[in-house]
Motif scaffolding. Structure first.
Motif, PDB file in Angstrom:
ATOM      1  N   PRO A  11      21.832  46.561 -44.583  1.00  0.00           N
ATOM      2  CA  PRO A  11      20.878  45.696 -43.887  1.00  0.00           C
ATOM      3  C   PRO A  11      21.522  44.822 -42.808  1.00  0.00           C
ATOM      4  CG  PRO A  11      20.563  45.529 -46.255  1.00  0.00           C
ATOM      5  CD  PRO A  11      21.822  46.308 -46.025  1.00  0.00           C
ATOM      6  N   TYR A  12      22.822  44.595 -42.917  1.00  0.00           N
ATOM      7  CA  TYR A  12      23.519  43.692 -42.003  1.00  0.00           C
ATOM      8  C   TYR A  12      24.177  44.420 -40.830  1.00  0.00           C
ATOM      9  CZ  TYR A  12      22.987  41.040 -46.260  1.00  0.00           C
ATOM     10  OH  TYR A  12      22.466  40.459 -47.376  1.00  0.00           O
ATOM     11  N   ALA A  13      24.144  45.720 -40.820  1.00  0.00           N
ATOM     12  CA  ALA A  13      24.799  46.509 -39.773  1.00  0.00           C
ATOM     13  C   ALA A  13      23.775  47.010 -38.764  1.00  0.00           C
ATOM     14  CB  ALA A  13      25.533  47.696 -40.396  1.00  0.00           C
ATOM     15  N   ALA A  14      24.158  46.939 -37.500  1.00  0.00           N
ATOM     16  CA  ALA A  14      23.315  47.514 -36.452  1.00  0.00           C
ATOM     17  C   ALA A  14      23.395  49.035 -36.558  1.00  0.00           C
ATOM     18  CB  ALA A  14      23.826  47.054 -35.092  1.00  0.00           C
ATOM     19  N   PRO A  15      22.414  49.753 -36.026  1.00  0.00           N
ATOM     20  CA  PRO A  15      22.508  51.218 -36.030  1.00  0.00           C
ATOM     21  C   PRO A  15      23.769  51.671 -35.287  1.00  0.00           C
ATOM     22  CG  PRO A  15      20.315  50.514 -35.379  1.00  0.00           C
ATOM     23  CD  PRO A  15      21.171  49.280 -35.424  1.00  0.00           C
ATOM     24  N   GLN A  16      24.487  52.588 -35.888  1.00  0.00           N
ATOM     25  CA  GLN A  16      25.730  53.081 -35.288  1.00  0.00           C
ATOM     26  C   GLN A  16      25.423  53.931 -34.062  1.00  0.00           C
ATOM     27  OE1 GLN A  16      28.529  54.841 -38.012  1.00  0.00           O
ATOM     28  NE2 GLN A  16      29.389  56.105 -36.420  1.00  0.00           N
ATOM     29  N   PRO A  17      26.104  53.689 -32.953  1.00  0.00           N
ATOM     30  CA  PRO A  17      25.892  54.514 -31.765  1.00  0.00           C
ATOM     31  C   PRO A  17      26.231  55.982 -32.060  1.00  0.00           C
ATOM     32  CG  PRO A  17      27.213  52.567 -31.240  1.00  0.00           C
ATOM     33  CD  PRO A  17      27.089  52.638 -32.728  1.00  0.00           C
ATOM     34  N   PRO A  18      25.452  56.906 -31.538  1.00  0.00           N
ATOM     35  CA  PRO A  18      25.717  58.323 -31.801  1.00  0.00           C
ATOM     36  C   PRO A  18      26.967  58.803 -31.069  1.00  0.00           C
ATOM     37  CG  PRO A  18      23.905  58.077 -30.244  1.00  0.00           C
ATOM     38  CD  PRO A  18      24.272  56.697 -30.711  1.00  0.00           C
ATOM     39  N   GLY A  19      27.572  59.841 -31.607  1.00  0.00           N
ATOM     40  CA  GLY A  19      28.674  60.521 -30.948  1.00  0.00           C
ATOM     41  C   GLY A  19      30.037  59.870 -31.073  1.00  0.00           C
ATOM     42  N   PHE A  29      32.491  49.532 -36.499  1.00  0.00           N
ATOM     43  CA  PHE A  29      32.059  48.872 -37.726  1.00  0.00           C
ATOM     44  C   PHE A  29      32.696  47.491 -37.876  1.00  0.00           C
ATOM     45  CE2 PHE A  29      32.499  47.922 -42.259  1.00  0.00           C
ATOM     46  CZ  PHE A  29      31.179  47.989 -42.661  1.00  0.00           C
ATOM     47  N   PHE A  30      33.987  47.396 -37.593  1.00  0.00           N
ATOM     48  CA  PHE A  30      34.688  46.124 -37.783  1.00  0.00           C
ATOM     49  C   PHE A  30      34.515  45.159 -36.616  1.00  0.00           C
ATOM     50  CE2 PHE A  30      36.908  48.714 -40.933  1.00  0.00           C
ATOM     51  CZ  PHE A  30      36.756  47.880 -42.029  1.00  0.00           C
ATOM     52  N   GLU A  31      34.125  45.654 -35.441  1.00  0.00           N
ATOM     53  CA  GLU A  31      33.970  44.778 -34.279  1.00  0.00           C
ATOM     54  C   GLU A  31      32.524  44.378 -34.015  1.00  0.00           C
ATOM     55  OE1 GLU A  31      35.900  46.811 -31.058  1.00  0.00           O
ATOM     56  OE2 GLU A  31      37.893  46.471 -31.904  1.00  0.00           O
ATOM     57  N   ASP A  32      31.555  45.134 -34.514  1.00  0.00           N
ATOM     58  CA  ASP A  32      30.148  44.811 -34.289  1.00  0.00           C
ATOM     59  C   ASP A  32      29.798  43.511 -35.022  1.00  0.00           C
ATOM     60  OD1 ASP A  32      27.436  45.900 -33.293  1.00  0.00           O
ATOM     61  OD2 ASP A  32      27.035  45.325 -35.376  1.00  0.00           O
ATOM     62  N   PRO A  33      29.095  42.590 -34.355  1.00  0.00           N
ATOM     63  CA  PRO A  33      28.803  41.308 -35.005  1.00  0.00           C
ATOM     64  C   PRO A  33      27.783  41.385 -36.139  1.00  0.00           C
ATOM     65  CG  PRO A  33      27.735  41.418 -32.876  1.00  0.00           C
ATOM     66  CD  PRO A  33      28.600  42.650 -33.001  1.00  0.00           C
ATOM     67  N   GLY A  34      27.084  42.493 -36.273  1.00  0.00           N
ATOM     68  CA  GLY A  34      26.111  42.617 -37.361  1.00  0.00           C
ATOM     69  C   GLY A  34      24.733  42.131 -36.966  1.00  0.00           C
ATOM     70  N   VAL A  35      23.834  42.164 -37.922  1.00  0.00           N
ATOM     71  CA  VAL A  35      22.432  41.814 -37.703  1.00  0.00           C
ATOM     72  C   VAL A  35      22.042  40.714 -38.689  1.00  0.00           C
ATOM     73  CG1 VAL A  35      20.076  42.732 -37.783  1.00  0.00           C
ATOM     74  CG2 VAL A  35      21.944  44.194 -37.016  1.00  0.00           C
ATOM     75  N   PRO A  36      21.422  39.635 -38.214  1.00  0.00           N
ATOM     76  CA  PRO A  36      20.960  38.607 -39.152  1.00  0.00           C
ATOM     77  C   PRO A  36      19.857  39.165 -40.065  1.00  0.00           C
ATOM     78  CG  PRO A  36      20.835  37.821 -36.873  1.00  0.00           C
ATOM     79  CD  PRO A  36      21.143  39.280 -36.837  1.00  0.00           C
ATOM     80  N   VAL A  37      19.903  38.782 -41.316  1.00  0.00           N
ATOM     81  CA  VAL A  37      18.894  39.209 -42.284  1.00  0.00           C
ATOM     82  C   VAL A  37      18.298  37.947 -42.898  1.00  0.00           C
ATOM     83  CG1 VAL A  37      18.495  40.519 -44.408  1.00  0.00           C
ATOM     84  CG2 VAL A  37      20.169  41.331 -42.754  1.00  0.00           C
ATOM     85  N   SER A  38      16.986  37.873 -42.912  1.00  0.00           N
ATOM     86  CA  SER A  38      16.331  36.672 -43.432  1.00  0.00           C
ATOM     87  C   SER A  38      16.514  36.556 -44.948  1.00  0.00           C
ATOM     88  CB  SER A  38      14.833  36.697 -43.110  1.00  0.00           C
ATOM     89  OG  SER A  38      14.185  37.692 -43.885  1.00  0.00           O
ATOM     90  N   ALA A  39      16.420  35.340 -45.430  1.00  0.00           N
ATOM     91  CA  ALA A  39      16.510  35.105 -46.871  1.00  0.00           C
ATOM     92  C   ALA A  39      15.407  35.851 -47.609  1.00  0.00           C
ATOM     93  CB  ALA A  39      16.438  33.613 -47.160  1.00  0.00           C
ATOM     94  N   ALA A  40      14.232  35.919 -47.013  1.00  0.00           N
ATOM     95  CA  ALA A  40      13.118  36.639 -47.643  1.00  0.00           C
ATOM     96  C   ALA A  40      13.443  38.127 -47.788  1.00  0.00           C
ATOM     97  CB  ALA A  40      11.842  36.457 -46.827  1.00  0.00           C
ATOM     98  N   ARG A  41      14.081  38.711 -46.768  1.00  0.00           N
ATOM     99  CA  ARG A  41      14.444  40.138 -46.836  1.00  0.00           C
ATOM    100  C   ARG A  41      15.526  40.365 -47.891  1.00  0.00           C
ATOM    101  NH1 ARG A  41      13.178  45.213 -47.121  1.00  0.00           N
ATOM    102  NH2 ARG A  41      14.617  46.606 -46.086  1.00  0.00           N
TER     103      ARG A  41
END
Length: 56
Positions: A11-19, A29-41
């Motif tokens: 849930p915290y990872a952005a979609p990986q770029p293809p190719g 994976f280690f350099e992407d800042p990730g995606v905020p996830v709400s407490a409700a989610r």
């Protein structure tokens, strides 16, 4: 959060770029800042989780 549970990593990872090569994917994976996830989610995901391991 247990490995394989709905709230573990994905849930915290952005979609990986293809190719990407394996090396590029690892770097992304280690350099992407990730995606905020709400407490409700997070609450929704943990409610759906099934425990696989029990604490002794």
């Amino acid at each position: 959060m247990e490995h394989g549970s709905p709230v573990y990593v994905h849930p915290y990872a952005a979609p990986q770029p293809p190719g990407l090569s394996q090396e590029e994917a690892g770097r992304w994976f280690f350099e992407d800042p990730g995606v905020p996830v709400s407490a409700a989610r997070v609450k929704e995901l943990t409610a759906a989780a099934v425990r696989r391991f029990q604490n002794p």
